[in-house]
Design an enzyme around this catalytic site. Structure first.
Site, PDB file in Angstrom:
ATOM      1  N   TYR A 161      -9.404 -10.558  -7.068  1.00  9.94           N
ATOM      2  CA  TYR A 161      -8.470 -10.591  -8.190  1.00  9.94           C
ATOM      3  C   TYR A 161      -8.695 -11.792  -9.094  1.00  9.94           C
ATOM      4  CZ  TYR A 161      -6.184  -7.018  -5.450  1.00  9.94           C
ATOM      5  OH  TYR A 161      -5.939  -5.874  -4.747  1.00  9.94           O
TER       6      TYR A 161
ATOM      7  N   HIS B 208      -2.591   2.424  -5.805  1.00  9.67           N
ATOM      8  CA  HIS B 208      -3.465   1.270  -5.554  1.00  9.67           C
ATOM      9  C   HIS B 208      -3.667   0.459  -6.826  1.00  9.67           C
ATOM     10  CE1 HIS B 208      -5.816  -0.736  -2.524  1.00  9.67           C
ATOM     11  NE2 HIS B 208      -6.834  -0.862  -3.360  1.00  9.67           N
TER      12      HIS B 208
ATOM     13  N   ARG C 145      -0.881  -1.837  -7.069  1.00  7.17           N
ATOM     14  CA  ARG C 145      -1.108  -2.944  -6.137  1.00  7.17           C
ATOM     15  C   ARG C 145      -2.031  -3.988  -6.779  1.00  7.17           C
ATOM     16  NH1 ARG C 145      -1.277  -4.329  -0.608  1.00  7.17           N
ATOM     17  NH2 ARG C 145      -3.300  -4.899   0.256  1.00  7.17           N
TER      18      ARG C 145
ATOM     19  N   LYS D 266      -1.942  -2.462   8.030  1.00  5.28           N
ATOM     20  CA  LYS D 266      -3.078  -1.975   8.800  1.00  5.28           C
ATOM     21  C   LYS D 266      -3.065  -2.573  10.200  1.00  5.28           C
ATOM     22  CE  LYS D 266      -6.223  -1.050   4.958  1.00  5.28           C
ATOM     23  NZ  LYS D 266      -7.554  -1.342   4.368  1.00  5.28           N
TER      24      LYS D 266
ATOM     25  N   ARG E  15       0.845  -1.187   0.000  1.00  4.75           N
ATOM     26  CA  ARG E  15       0.000   0.000   0.000  1.00  4.75           C
ATOM     27  C   ARG E  15       0.883   1.241   0.000  1.00  4.75           C
ATOM     28  NH1 ARG E  15      -2.035  -3.590   3.924  1.00  4.75           N
ATOM     29  NH2 ARG E  15      -4.142  -4.368   3.477  1.00  4.75           N
TER      30      ARG E  15
ATOM     31  N   HIS F 259      -3.784  -8.882   3.265  1.00  4.03           N
ATOM     32  CA  HIS F 259      -5.240  -8.882   3.406  1.00  4.03           C
ATOM     33  C   HIS F 259      -5.642  -9.655   4.656  1.00  4.03           C
ATOM     34  CE1 HIS F 259      -5.941  -8.208  -1.186  1.00  4.03           C
ATOM     35  NE2 HIS F 259      -5.791  -7.083  -0.534  1.00  4.03           N
TER      36      HIS F 259
END
Length: 331
Positions: free
Chosen positions: A311, A276, A279, A202, A178, A302
């Site tokens: 994806y 992004h 990514r 995150k 990210r 994730h």
């Protein structure tokens, strides 16, 4: 808190927050600290969460007009939550945004219940609107290669900014990190011996992501010939950040977005995208190259496999397009 649009698209959230009862403002302050310090969310994510809750409490306060802080918060039930979302839907807010705000409300009411600010958790009965997940735009492998070749040509002149931009583009595409993770990297997070970079994602979760030989070369050139020049010109000794801005401080995500937009925009026919998009591109190319979903999930950081599965739809769409073009009985 920066000014932004409220649920009706016109109301300044700063003004809405200032008009809330004092106890509600205090509760918001506590919740903001909880998100930042206890959950370790990024400043951008915290602003989004708090903005949604300011909108919710502003709707509650305006609708009921209660002077008693505790009574006003006690009236926060599932009927109010649904009315808040219904008003936004009537104002034309997208289903994706409504789903995000619904999730933000549920997170807030669960926390408020734990704090004793609510007797029950009304958010537990709230169902999020179903969203239509659009397929992300990605570069074809040849387009990604063209972006990086053009970037490498600029870096060959040994201009510090050119070296930096080439290194960050190579690293973004190699790792799929990210933009916030990229900007948060320090020099010590790069291990050239094993060609991996340590990333804090995150919630402060740490993971290790590998990168390839081209990214290694670009990073070494930046660290050897680009970064020292910026440090010397700005006299910013002791800055640990891997990527520096022109003033010698840690590179800002907005600057990275400009770099990516400009680089991708130089390739004719390539979809317009920012970090992004790179990514998404990295994840798609990994899957098309034979990587399994679990590995890609780990690389991208994730929390759930469901996010990574998006994806697979991209690759299926691409396979269908190839089939339509190539198979004699496709049409």
């Amino acid at each position: 808190m920066p000014a932004s649009n409220g649920d009706d698209g016109r109301t300044d959230l700063r003004q809405v927050r200032d008009a809330l009862p004092s106890a509600a403002v205090g509760l918001l302050d506590d919740y903001e600290r909880h998100l930042s310090l206890e959950r370790g969310l990024s400043a951008h994510t915290v602003r989004a969460y708090i903005g949604d809750i300011v909108s919710l409490l502003g709707f509650l306060h305006r609708d009921h007009g209660a002077d008693d802080d505790r009574a006003a918060l006690a009236e926060l039930d599932v009927v109010v939550l649904r009315a808040w979302l219904a008003k936004q839907r009537g104002d034309g807010v997208s289903r994706t945004t409504l789903a995000r705000r619904s999730a933000a409300a549920r997170t807030f009411t669960a926390w408020a219940r734990r704090q004793g600010a609510l007797d029950a958790d009304p958010g537990a009965r709230l169902v999020s609107p179903r969203t239509h997940r659009a397929l992300p735009a990605v570069l074809r492998p040849d387009e990604a290669g063209e972006v990086l070749r053009a970037s490498n040509t600029g870096a060959a002149e040994l201009d510090p900014r050119g070296l930096r931009d080439n290194a960050l583009l190579e690293l973004l595409y190699a790792t799929g990190v990210r933009v916030s993770e990229l900007c948060g990297l320090d020099v010590g997070d790069v291990d050239f011996r094993t060609r991996v970079v340590r990333v804090f994602g995150k919630g402060g979760k740490e993971r290790v992501v590998p990168f390839g030989v081209p990214a290694e070369g670009a990073l070494r050139s930046w660290l050897d010939h680009g970064r020292p020049v910026i440090v010397a010109e700005t006299a910013k000794e002791g800055v640990a950040a891997l990527f520096l801005g022109v003033r010698g401080g840690r590179l800002d995500p907005r600057a990275v977005r400009r770099v990516v937009h400009d680089a991708v925009g130089s390739v004719p026919g390539a979809a317009d995208m920012g970090p992004h998009g790179l990514r998404h591109t990295a994840a798609t190319h990994l899957l098309e190259g034979g990587a399994d979903l679990r590995s890609v999930q780990e690389l991208l950081g994730h929390a759930t496999l469901a996010t990574t599965q998006l994806y697979t739809h991209v690759t299926v769409e691409r396979l269908k397009a190839i089939h339509d073009r190539a198979h004699p009985r496709a049409r």
